[in-house]
Design a protein around this motif. Structure first.
Motif, PDB file in Angstrom:
ATOM      1  N   LYS A 107       0.824  -1.204   0.000  1.00 56.54           N
ATOM      2  CA  LYS A 107       0.000   0.000   0.000  1.00 56.54           C
ATOM      3  C   LYS A 107       0.866   1.265   0.000  1.00 56.54           C
ATOM      4  CE  LYS A 107      -2.498  -1.614   3.482  1.00 56.54           C
ATOM      5  NZ  LYS A 107      -3.526  -1.698   4.556  1.00 56.54           N
ATOM      6  N   SER A 108       1.993   1.202   0.685  1.00 59.79           N
ATOM      7  CA  SER A 108       2.897   2.362   0.688  1.00 59.79           C
ATOM      8  C   SER A 108       3.463   2.607  -0.708  1.00 59.79           C
ATOM      9  CB  SER A 108       4.033   2.144   1.693  1.00 59.79           C
ATOM     10  OG  SER A 108       3.529   2.033   3.017  1.00 59.79           O
ATOM     11  N   TYR A 109       3.862   1.530  -1.380  1.00 61.33           N
ATOM     12  CA  TYR A 109       4.318   1.681  -2.768  1.00 61.33           C
ATOM     13  C   TYR A 109       3.208   2.276  -3.637  1.00 61.33           C
ATOM     14  CZ  TYR A 109       8.804  -0.820  -2.471  1.00 61.33           C
ATOM     15  OH  TYR A 109      10.100  -1.181  -2.205  1.00 61.33           O
ATOM     16  N   TYR A 110       1.969   1.817  -3.431  1.00 61.77           N
ATOM     17  CA  TYR A 110       0.843   2.307  -4.230  1.00 61.77           C
ATOM     18  C   TYR A 110       0.683   3.814  -4.068  1.00 61.77           C
ATOM     19  CZ  TYR A 110      -3.963   3.231  -5.637  1.00 61.77           C
ATOM     20  OH  TYR A 110      -5.081   3.759  -6.225  1.00 61.77           O
ATOM     21  N   TYR A 111       0.708   4.299  -2.828  1.00 57.51           N
ATOM     22  CA  TYR A 111       0.503   5.734  -2.620  1.00 57.51           C
ATOM     23  C   TYR A 111       1.718   6.561  -3.026  1.00 57.51           C
ATOM     24  CZ  TYR A 111      -4.017   5.080  -0.428  1.00 57.51           C
ATOM     25  OH  TYR A 111      -5.339   4.782  -0.216  1.00 57.51           O
ATOM     26  N   ARG A 112       2.870   5.914  -3.178  1.00 57.22           N
ATOM     27  CA  ARG A 112       4.032   6.597  -3.771  1.00 57.22           C
ATOM     28  C   ARG A 112       3.970   6.548  -5.296  1.00 57.22           C
ATOM     29  NH1 ARG A 112       8.751   7.787  -1.252  1.00 57.22           N
ATOM     30  NH2 ARG A 112       9.920   7.091  -3.070  1.00 57.22           N
ATOM     31  N   GLN A 113       2.907   5.928  -5.838  1.00 53.29           N
ATOM     32  CA  GLN A 113       2.673   5.784  -7.284  1.00 53.29           C
ATOM     33  C   GLN A 113       3.745   4.927  -7.944  1.00 53.29           C
ATOM     34  OE1 GLN A 113       1.449   9.553  -9.203  1.00 53.29           O
ATOM     35  NE2 GLN A 113       1.310  10.422  -7.138  1.00 53.29           N
ATOM     36  N   GLU A 114       4.330   4.012  -7.149  1.00 51.24           N
ATOM     37  CA  GLU A 114       5.267   3.021  -7.702  1.00 51.24           C
ATOM     38  C   GLU A 114       4.457   1.735  -7.909  1.00 51.24           C
ATOM     39  OE1 GLU A 114       8.776   2.748  -5.261  1.00 51.24           O
ATOM     40  OE2 GLU A 114       8.883   4.934  -5.013  1.00 51.24           O
ATOM     41  N   TYR A 115       3.671   1.738  -8.983  1.00 46.88           N
ATOM     42  CA  TYR A 115       2.636   0.726  -9.149  1.00 46.88           C
ATOM     43  C   TYR A 115       3.197  -0.674  -9.398  1.00 46.88           C
ATOM     44  CZ  TYR A 115      -0.348   4.832  -9.500  1.00 46.88           C
ATOM     45  OH  TYR A 115      -1.001   6.017  -9.252  1.00 46.88           O
ATOM     46  N   PHE A 116       4.281  -0.771 -10.112  1.00 47.76           N
ATOM     47  CA  PHE A 116       4.841  -2.091 -10.399  1.00 47.76           C
ATOM     48  C   PHE A 116       5.286  -2.778  -9.103  1.00 47.76           C
ATOM     49  CE2 PHE A 116       8.431  -4.887 -11.411  1.00 47.76           C
ATOM     50  CZ  PHE A 116       7.833  -5.727 -12.341  1.00 47.76           C
ATOM     51  N   ASP A 131      -4.598 -16.188   5.492  1.00 47.96           N
ATOM     52  CA  ASP A 131      -5.730 -15.418   5.993  1.00 47.96           C
ATOM     53  C   ASP A 131      -6.623 -15.003   4.810  1.00 47.96           C
ATOM     54  OD1 ASP A 131      -7.486 -13.492   6.992  1.00 47.96           O
ATOM     55  OD2 ASP A 131      -6.038 -12.776   8.462  1.00 47.96           O
ATOM     56  N   GLU A 132      -7.883 -15.489   4.781  1.00 44.73           N
ATOM     57  CA  GLU A 132      -8.777 -15.190   3.668  1.00 44.73           C
ATOM     58  C   GLU A 132      -9.057 -13.699   3.560  1.00 44.73           C
ATOM     59  OE1 GLU A 132     -12.273 -17.494   4.240  1.00 44.73           O
ATOM     60  OE2 GLU A 132     -11.334 -19.402   3.652  1.00 44.73           O
ATOM     61  N   LYS A 133      -9.126 -13.025   4.694  1.00 44.90           N
ATOM     62  CA  LYS A 133      -9.360 -11.588   4.678  1.00 44.90           C
ATOM     63  C   LYS A 133      -8.221 -10.866   3.960  1.00 44.90           C
ATOM     64  CE  LYS A 133      -9.787  -7.593   7.754  1.00 44.90           C
ATOM     65  NZ  LYS A 133      -9.806  -7.120   9.164  1.00 44.90           N
ATOM     66  N   LEU A 134      -6.967 -11.229   4.280  1.00 42.72           N
ATOM     67  CA  LEU A 134      -5.826 -10.590   3.624  1.00 42.72           C
ATOM     68  C   LEU A 134      -5.752 -10.968   2.151  1.00 42.72           C
ATOM     69  CD1 LEU A 134      -3.034 -10.904   6.346  1.00 42.72           C
ATOM     70  CD2 LEU A 134      -4.312  -8.855   5.680  1.00 42.72           C
ATOM     71  N   GLN A 135      -6.138 -12.189   1.804  1.00 40.37           N
ATOM     72  CA  GLN A 135      -6.150 -12.584   0.401  1.00 40.37           C
ATOM     73  C   GLN A 135      -7.123 -11.707  -0.394  1.00 40.37           C
ATOM     74  OE1 GLN A 135      -7.008 -16.807   0.254  1.00 40.37           O
ATOM     75  NE2 GLN A 135      -4.864 -17.291  -0.118  1.00 40.37           N
ATOM     76  N   GLN A 136      -8.314 -11.495   0.161  1.00 38.22           N
ATOM     77  CA  GLN A 136      -9.303 -10.674  -0.530  1.00 38.22           C
ATOM     78  C   GLN A 136      -8.836  -9.222  -0.635  1.00 38.22           C
ATOM     79  OE1 GLN A 136     -13.102 -11.314   1.404  1.00 38.22           O
ATOM     80  NE2 GLN A 136     -12.880 -13.543   1.261  1.00 38.22           N
ATOM     81  N   GLU A 137      -8.188  -8.734   0.433  1.00 37.62           N
ATOM     82  CA  GLU A 137      -7.661  -7.376   0.365  1.00 37.62           C
ATOM     83  C   GLU A 137      -6.584  -7.258  -0.712  1.00 37.62           C
ATOM     84  OE1 GLU A 137      -6.322  -5.803   4.023  1.00 37.62           O
ATOM     85  OE2 GLU A 137      -8.306  -5.706   4.952  1.00 37.62           O
ATOM     86  N   SER A 138      -5.745  -8.284  -0.837  1.00 34.87           N
ATOM     87  CA  SER A 138      -4.702  -8.236  -1.873  1.00 34.87           C
ATOM     88  C   SER A 138      -5.326  -8.205  -3.264  1.00 34.87           C
ATOM     89  CB  SER A 138      -3.762  -9.443  -1.738  1.00 34.87           C
ATOM     90  OG  SER A 138      -4.393 -10.642  -2.156  1.00 34.87           O
ATOM     91  N   ILE A 139      -6.438  -8.904  -3.465  1.00 34.62           N
ATOM     92  CA  ILE A 139      -7.131  -8.880  -4.761  1.00 34.62           C
ATOM     93  C   ILE A 139      -7.674  -7.478  -5.045  1.00 34.62           C
ATOM     94  CG2 ILE A 139      -9.147  -9.761  -6.003  1.00 34.62           C
ATOM     95  CD1 ILE A 139      -8.720 -12.420  -4.488  1.00 34.62           C
ATOM     96  N   LEU A 140      -8.290  -6.868  -4.025  1.00 34.10           N
ATOM     97  CA  LEU A 140      -8.828  -5.524  -4.217  1.00 34.10           C
ATOM     98  C   LEU A 140      -7.731  -4.527  -4.560  1.00 34.10           C
ATOM     99  CD1 LEU A 140     -11.394  -5.369  -1.246  1.00 34.10           C
ATOM    100  CD2 LEU A 140     -11.865  -5.796  -3.665  1.00 34.10           C
ATOM    101  N   TRP A 141      -6.602  -4.626  -3.870  1.00 33.86           N
ATOM    102  CA  TRP A 141      -5.506  -3.683  -4.152  1.00 33.86           C
ATOM    103  C   TRP A 141      -4.889  -3.935  -5.514  1.00 33.86           C
ATOM    104  CZ3 TRP A 141      -4.478   0.775  -1.982  1.00 33.86           C
ATOM    105  CH2 TRP A 141      -4.964   1.029  -0.712  1.00 33.86           C
ATOM    106  N   GLN A 142      -4.816  -5.201  -5.947  1.00 30.42           N
ATOM    107  CA  GLN A 142      -4.336  -5.461  -7.310  1.00 30.42           C
ATOM    108  C   GLN A 142      -5.287  -4.841  -8.339  1.00 30.42           C
ATOM    109  OE1 GLN A 142      -2.571  -9.462  -8.266  1.00 30.42           O
ATOM    110  NE2 GLN A 142      -3.171  -9.924  -6.153  1.00 30.42           N
ATOM    111  N   GLY A 143      -6.594  -4.908  -8.066  1.00 23.97           N
ATOM    112  CA  GLY A 143      -7.555  -4.273  -8.969  1.00 23.97           C
ATOM    113  C   GLY A 143      -7.358  -2.774  -9.041  1.00 23.97           C
ATOM    114  N   ARG A 144      -7.044  -2.136  -7.896  1.00 25.89           N
ATOM    115  CA  ARG A 144      -6.777  -0.691  -7.896  1.00 25.89           C
ATOM    116  C   ARG A 144      -5.497  -0.362  -8.659  1.00 25.89           C
ATOM    117  NH1 ARG A 144      -7.926   2.291  -2.189  1.00 25.89           N
ATOM    118  NH2 ARG A 144      -7.334   4.042  -3.523  1.00 25.89           N
ATOM    119  N   VAL A 145      -4.463  -1.191  -8.464  1.00 25.70           N
ATOM    120  CA  VAL A 145      -3.207  -0.949  -9.171  1.00 25.70           C
ATOM    121  C   VAL A 145      -3.423  -1.004 -10.683  1.00 25.70           C
ATOM    122  CG1 VAL A 145      -0.933  -1.917  -9.671  1.00 25.70           C
ATOM    123  CG2 VAL A 145      -1.697  -1.697  -7.304  1.00 25.70           C
ATOM    124  N   LEU A 146      -4.148  -2.022 -11.153  1.00 27.76           N
ATOM    125  CA  LEU A 146      -4.416  -2.148 -12.585  1.00 27.76           C
ATOM    126  C   LEU A 146      -5.253  -0.981 -13.094  1.00 27.76           C
ATOM    127  CD1 LEU A 146      -5.158  -5.983 -12.731  1.00 27.76           C
ATOM    128  CD2 LEU A 146      -3.153  -4.812 -13.650  1.00 27.76           C
TER     129      LEU A 146
END
Length: 914
Positions: A107-116, A131-146
């Motif tokens: 998330k820190s990389y994302y807000y620094r706009q270092e998307y890769f 952790d299923e909760k963290l897995q789902q969060e990782s999917i959501l953040w990948q969707g935001r990055v894309l």
């Protein structure tokens, strides 16, 4: 007993060992959290707060982002969070905070706009965590990055797959957010209907109120795109139920009123806007709301009120309108004067004012065509003025002597009144009292304002005010006092005499001079004027037909064109246009009438063949021999009484009608040049051309510098005697393997407009029809030169990998390398024309030669770098004469190759005898 003791001892040992392990694990987690993860989380929260608290500009004309894009804020805090998170991965890899640390780093990389880098971390989290909760969060953040990387097809495929694979384990809120991200990807690809479906499914189950607020606003925008205003109205109305950010609430209310206006609910729209104006929270948006009220009055047909309201928006000094509101206000005024008051002159002025506002296209409605309409109505005003002038001159030339003398007296009276009015205005300006702000005048403390404070804007403004008050709009020319005395001395003398003797109007009139040189007194001159008027009337008809979509007005002007004596080409095209216009209106009788007349009067024309085939008319076939065709071409080529566009249309039609004749390629080539000449006459062409050439030149210099840096770094990398760190080596290698992204030059592209489009169309026709012509290489170069540039990447400062070598600028086009004109099949064209230059030169009385030749080396901007005499027999006196001429602001039109200006080396011959 011994056995019991032994078993008891074993149990005690096992118990103590388990306690020690549990204690050690808990201690590790404790240390990991309080020594590292807690600090990482604190840094992340600080950076997130700074990032999200930045003001965001929502553009209601473009689909908004529900998940806001990161901005440049909090970068240092995010960097600290990344470092602290990395410490956990290195020092506490067995703690339970590892997965959280990976997510925090991503998330820190994302807000620094270092998307890769962010994407890599979220993928790592998805693979490593249980952790299923963290897995789902990782999917959501990948969707935001894309979404931020604008990889929308990949985003749709990824989110759709994850929603299907993990359908049973998704929580309602996270599943809703995934669908919300999926909808935003579809919006970016303009898959409007799919986006509506996903948004309607997602919005009710979203946890975050701000997401629901922006989500319903986006839903309203999408409904507008699929032409469902009622659903859009309801969506905008729901935004108020999820209040978080006032700017979004304000825009939702504004959009709701706009949609109501579109639905014909003018009273509802007016009431919403009026309530918003009265709300003190909207004080900063007053100009926007006043504009919307004016627009609503406009839509309700209250044109006088709308005009006053639009003008109040533009003139309100307490609430200056933004550039886009000013542009739309001028545009609204132009529409009223165009459609309802039929005042095309004022419409042209307002369209031009709207076009002059510097506003990004994405902040204006899709149907905002100010630049195009300003040009069209400006042409209308110009042509109408030309017709009025020529018609007045014709009437004066046809008057008898008594009528002419009477008209001349009236003209002199009008001129005399104008001169007196100008004199009174000048006197009033000289009598003005100027008050100067002494504090501003004496503020000379800043060295940045130049010597004696000469660059101080306030002082300059005061000095200008004083000068204008004393001198008025005095001419910026030598001997202006003498000229003014000559012009007005008779008026002043007569004014004094009038005060003493009662005046003498006849003596005043005698001193006024009227230029009579343009009045056509002879019959032949009058015929030429009639042809000019007919050509202008055809141009008006063409303008109404093609640019302004006013067929009835077009018919009127085409009829005027054929009623007046006109050239064959104007008559022919006007008849064809009348037939086409009546056919488009369903009036077959009139269409047939003008088609038959066209076939009868111009049986061999291409237009006659078209209408004869359309209406089944018999066209008498007349065979033309080669000489006749050449004569027709010479006649068309020498037409000077019509505009460049009319001439180009005629030559183009002639070339296509006689495609098998050897003269056809030459005729079409000349038509292309005529279209281009018409394009060069457009307002702002030279300014854009200069900007285009300069930007290309700066890009070449920048690429040269970058290439030199790459060459230096390549030598460093290849030097085995140097020791580089891994970081430096990697950095240098990345630069060597990269290339600069070419900037987008399209804003300065000078070849836009209807005439340039016609030139490009004619070029395409030439390349299709005349594949073996010797003129083809030149036409191909013209095609590349005026081709509309493809859209470039917005990131003109970045580095990209793997360029296509063919996309790089031609090295020969760079400064210092001259391309030969013969290889380019180009000739140098002097700015202002060769004849104008020769007229300024005083040649020696005795000339031994008929012409003189020089070799010029000219840079991309048309400036002469150097020149060399090529004629050996030229005398020193003749050579010195041309040297003096070349030293006096002498330059050429830039020569284009491959879409950019190039430096050239060309010979140019100057004739010395007429």
């Amino acid at each position: 007993m011994n056995a019991r003791s032994f078993v008891l001892g074993i149990l005690v040992v096992l118990f103590l060992t388990g306690c020690k392990t549990t204690f050690k694990s808990g201690w590790t987690n404790f240390n990991a959290y309080y020594n590292t993860y807690y600090n990482a989380q604190q840094s992340y929260e600080a950076g997130l707060k700074k990032n999200l608290n930045q003001p965001r500009d929502y553009n209601p004309l473009q689909p908004i982002r529900v998940h806001p894009k990161p901005v440049n804020a909090g970068a240092q805090d995010f960097e600290k969070a990344i470092q602290k998170g990395a410490d956990i991965l290195r020092r506490y890899e067995e703690s339970k905070w590892v997965d959280n640390a990976i997510g925090l780093i991503g998330k820190s990389y994302y807000y620094r706009q270092e998307y890769f880098s962010a994407d890599q971390k979220f993928k790592e989290l998805f693979v490593t965590t249980q952790d299923e909760k963290l897995q789902q969060e990782s999917i959501l953040w990948q969707g935001r990055v894309l979404l931020d990387m604008e990889l929308h097809n990949e985003g749709i495929a990824f989110l759709s797959e994850q929603l299907a694979l993990q359908d049973e384990i998704w929580s309602d809120s996270r599943k809703a957010e995934a669908k919300l991200l999926l909808a935003q990807h579809h919006v970016q690809l303009e898959n409007w209907q799919t986006a509506v479906t996903e948004l309607n499914e997602a919005l009710p189950d979203l946890n975050k109120k701000e997401y629901r607020e922006r989500g319903y606003f986006l839903l309203g925008q999408v409904y507008e795109r699929i032409d469902n205003p009622e659903a859009a109205f309801n969506a905008y109305d729901k935004v108020k139920d999820h209040y978080v950010e006032y700017r979004v609430q304000y825009l939702a209310q504004r959009k709701k009123a706009e949609v109501a206006r579109e639905l014909g609910w003018s009273d509802v729209a007016y009431r919403i806007f009026n309530d918003m104006v009265r709300d003190d929270k909207n004080l900063d948006y007053k100009s926007e709301l006043d504009f919307e009220l004016a627009r609503t009055q406009h839509e309700r047909g209250e044109f006088e009120r709308a005009i006053r309201s639009y003008n109040n928006v533009l003139r309100n000094r307490l609430s200056n309108p933004s550039p886009e509101i000013a542009a739309r206000s001028y545009y609204g005024l132009a529409e009223i004067y165009r459609f309802y008051l039929n005042d095309f002159n004022k419409a042209a002025a307002y369209y031009d004012s709207a076009a002059q506002r510097n506003v990004s296209a994405d902040k204006l409605p899709e149907n905002f065509r100010a630049t195009e309409l300003a040009e069209s109505f400006g042409n209308y005003t110009r042509i109408k003025s030309d017709i009025a002038l020529q018609d007045s001159l014709l009437k004066l030339g046809q008057m008898n002597q008594q009528e002419f003398d009477s008209a001349l007296v009236q003209l002199k009276k009008q001129r005399l009144e104008e001169l007196k009015r100008l004199q009174e205005e000048r006197q009033d300006q000289q009598n003005q009292l100027v008050t100067v702000n002494e504090e501003e005048t004496q503020d000379a403390s800043s060295l940045t304002n130049g010597f004696l404070n000469s660059n101080n804007p306030a002082l300059q403004a005061n000095a200008r005010q004083q000068f204008m008050a004393i001198w008025g709009n005095r001419p910026l020319a030598d001997n202006w006092r003498v000229e003014e005395l000559i012009d007005y001395s008779s008026l002043q003398d007569d004014s004094e005499e009038e005060q003493m003797t009662g005046g003498n109007e006849q003596s005043e009139l005698a001193q006024v001079r009227i230029d009579l040189s343009r009045i056509p007194f002879e019959e032949q001159e009058q015929d030429s004027v009639r042809k000019l008027i007919a050509g202008s009337q055809y141009e008006l008809g063409n303008l109404m037909f093609l640019s302004l979509d006013m067929p009835d007005s077009a018919i009127h002007y085409f009829k005027l064109a054929i009623e007046n004596p006109s050239s064959e080409s104007v008559n022919m095209v006007s008849l064809y246009s009348l037939s086409e216009l009546y056919a488009s209106q369903g009036d077959q009788d009139q269409a047939m009438k003008y088609a038959r007349r066209l076939v009868d009067e111009y049986p061999t024309s291409n237009y006659a063949s078209r209408v004869a085939e359309t209406y089944g008319l018999e066209s008498p076939v007349q065979e033309l021999n080669s000489i006749d065709i050449v004569e027709i071409y010479n006649s068309l080529s020498s037409m000077d009484s019509v505009s460049s566009v009319v001439k180009a249309d005629s030559l183009r039609s002639f070339a296509l009608r006689n495609k098998t004749h050897p003269i056809a390629p030459q005729a079409l080539s000349e038509a292309i040049r005529a279209y281009m000449e018409a394009g060069k006459e457009q307002e702002g062409y030279q300014t854009k051309l200069d900007a285009w050439v300069n930007s290309k030149s700066r890009w070449n210099e920048r690429e040269n510098d970058f290439q030199a840096m790459k060459d230096s770094l390549r030598q460093v990398l290849n030097d085995t005697t140097m020791t580089l760190s891994v970081e430096d080596s990697t950095s240098y290698r990345a630069i060597v393997d990269s290339t600069l992204q070419q900037p987008d030059f399209s804003d300065n592209f000078p070849y836009y407009g209807a005439n340039w489009d016609s030139a490009r169309s004619a070029i395409d026709t030439f390349l299709d029809e005349f594949k073996d012509s010797k003129l083809r290489p030149r036409i191909e170069r013209l095609s590349k030169e005026i081709a509309i540039p493809e859209e470039e990447s917005e990131a003109d400062e970045g580095l990209t990998q793997g360029p296509d070598p063919e996309e790089r600028p031609d090295p020969e086009a760079m400064e210092g390398n001259y391309m030969n004109c013969r290889e380019l099949d180009e000739t140098l064209e002097i700015r202002g024309g060769m004849q104008a230059l020769l007229d300024e030169i005083t040649l020696p009385d005795e000339l031994q030669i008929d012409e003189i030749t020089f070799l010029f080396r000219v840079n991309q901007r048309g400036i002469v770098d150097e020149y060399v005499l090529q004629t050996d027999q030229a005398s020193d006196e003749l050579t010195a004469t041309f040297d003096n001429a070349f030293a006096d602001e002498f330059s050429f039109e830039p020569i284009m190759s491959g879409g950019q200006a190039v430096a050239v080396e060309c010979e140019l011959t100057f004739p010395l005898r007429n």
